[in-house]
Design an enzyme around this catalytic site. Structure first.
Site, PDB file in Angstrom:
ATOM      1  N   SER A   1       7.686  -3.977  11.309  1.00 43.61           N
ATOM      2  CA  SER A   1       8.517  -5.057  10.765  1.00 43.61           C
ATOM      3  C   SER A   1       7.670  -6.280  10.400  1.00 43.61           C
ATOM      4  O   SER A   1       8.127  -7.148   9.676  1.00 43.61           O
ATOM      5  CB  SER A   1       9.560  -5.453  11.799  1.00 43.61           C
TER       6      SER A   1
ATOM      7  N   CYS B   1       5.676   0.922  15.002  1.00 49.04           N
ATOM      8  CA  CYS B   1       6.780   0.075  15.441  1.00 49.04           C
ATOM      9  C   CYS B   1       7.592   0.910  16.429  1.00 49.04           C
ATOM     10  O   CYS B   1       8.029   2.017  16.084  1.00 49.04           O
ATOM     11  CB  CYS B   1       7.625  -0.293  14.226  1.00 49.04           C
TER      12      CYS B   1
ATOM     13  N   HIS C   1       4.299  -5.625  18.884  1.00 48.33           N
ATOM     14  CA  HIS C   1       3.957  -7.055  18.862  1.00 48.33           C
ATOM     15  C   HIS C   1       3.415  -7.524  20.218  1.00 48.33           C
ATOM     16  O   HIS C   1       2.685  -8.515  20.283  1.00 48.33           O
ATOM     17  CB  HIS C   1       5.197  -7.906  18.553  1.00 48.33           C
TER      18      HIS C   1
HETATM   19  N1  DGL Z   1       6.905  -4.332  16.454  1.00 48.78           N
HETATM   20  C1  DGL Z   1       8.152  -3.668  16.463  1.00 48.78           C
HETATM   21  C2  DGL Z   1       8.331  -2.788  17.661  1.00 48.78           C
HETATM   22  O1  DGL Z   1       7.352  -2.222  18.075  1.00 48.78           O
HETATM   23  C3  DGL Z   1       9.368  -4.390  15.963  1.00 48.78           C
HETATM   24  C4  DGL Z   1       9.724  -5.691  16.531  1.00 48.78           C
HETATM   25  C5  DGL Z   1      10.918  -6.248  15.817  1.00 48.78           C
HETATM   26  O2  DGL Z   1      10.877  -6.356  14.597  1.00 48.78           O
HETATM   27  O3  DGL Z   1      11.922  -6.552  16.479  1.00 48.78           O
HETATM   28  O4  DGL Z   1       9.387  -2.597  18.177  1.00 48.78           O
END
Ligand code: DGL
Length: 272
Positions: free
Chosen positions: A12, A74, A187
């Site tokens: 994302s 993600c 993240h």
């Molecule tokens: N980095 C993503 C994950 O691993 C998405 C975070 C998001 O957009 O809420 O879940």
């Protein structure tokens, strides 16, 4: 399929860069193409249907870049869209959940494992199901930490507010006597220093990026698709919103200049 074709990644936003970093550390000569859906971040608070739709659009965009393998960098998309993606993609698809769960089980001694992630990942019990499938005796403690994503996107890596929010989210984890904590959102490794400080040094942080990178290497080796070049691979980055903040954080996090960074119009993603 050509060995020099790039490996595709999507997330994302900036989170998937933690997986890119792990892959380039292991296979620096591979070419990479990355898509960060910065116009529509966060995915973690959206419905499964929406995340599946966005994931299909991201995957189709990367397929047009002739990727030889897709890394769903993600956890949210890996939790809800992996099966859908595998149904129609002709290239191998690697998600975050299984490698992360396997690594946590091998790291944990007391088999009391914490999982933090977005609301979608935690509500879908993606890690809890996978951990229990691999070891039915494991105790899993989950906590959604939705504010971590905007804090990471903002680059608030050592801010007092981040520490306070981390303490609020993670106080229960300490009481549960976990010895390992899965960073179940790509993240979160960006905030690893603060998370480690809050949970204490006796808790091992598990980042799916490293085991996912090993899986990518195994897949490529198994299919004879490893790039044989002796030179550093090329990286191309695409984002769906203005790239200024992305560039700043990506360059700091990856520790190198990003030369190919482009904005993709949403219509290009949605007009299939
Ligand atoms: N980095 C993503 C994950 O691993 C998405 C975070 C998001 O957009 O809420 O879940």
């Amino acid at each position: 399929m050509n060995k020099t074709n790039p490996i595709g990644f999507f997330d994302s936003g900036i989170g998937g860069l933690t997986v890119v970093k792990a892959v380039t550390r292991l296979m620096p000569n591979e070419n990479i193409v990355y898509f960060g859906d910065t116009a529509r971040v966060p995915y973690g608070s959206k419905s499964n249907e929406t995340v599946v739709e966005y994931s299909i659009q991201a995957a189709n965009f990367l397929l047009r870049k002739n990727i030889k393998l897709l890394v769903v960098a993600c956890n949210t998309a890996s939790s809800v869209a992996l099966n859908e993606l595998r149904k129609f993609l002709t290239v191998p698809v690697i998600g975050m959940i299984e490698p992360g769960a396997r690594m946590a089980l091998s790291e944990s001694k007391n088999k009391r494992i914490g999982v933090i992630g977005t609301r979608a990942t935690i509500n879908n019990k993606a890690y809890a199901h996978e951990l229990k499938r691999l070891n039915p005796k494991v105790k899993v403690f989950e906590q959604a930490c939705p504010l971590f994503v905007p804090l990471a996107e903002e680059g608030w890596l050592d801010h007092k507010a981040t520490e306070l929010i981390a303490k609020t989210y993670l106080s229960g984890m300490k009481e549960n006597k976990i010895d390992s904590l899965i960073l179940g959102c790509t993240h979160y490794p960006i905030l690893a220093d603060i998370i480690q400080k809050v949970v204490g040094k006796n808790v091992k942080l598990v980042d799916s990026g490293t085991p996912a990178a090993r899986l990518v290497e195994d897949y490529l080796n198994g299919r004879g698709l490893r790039n044989q070049s002796v030179h550093h691979g090329q990286s191309e980055f695409y984002v769906s919103d203005v790239p200024t903040k992305f560039r700043e954080i990506a360059e700091t996090f990856l520790g190198r200049k990003i030369t190919h960074l482009h904005k993709v119009e949403l219509e290009e993603l949605t007009n299939e």
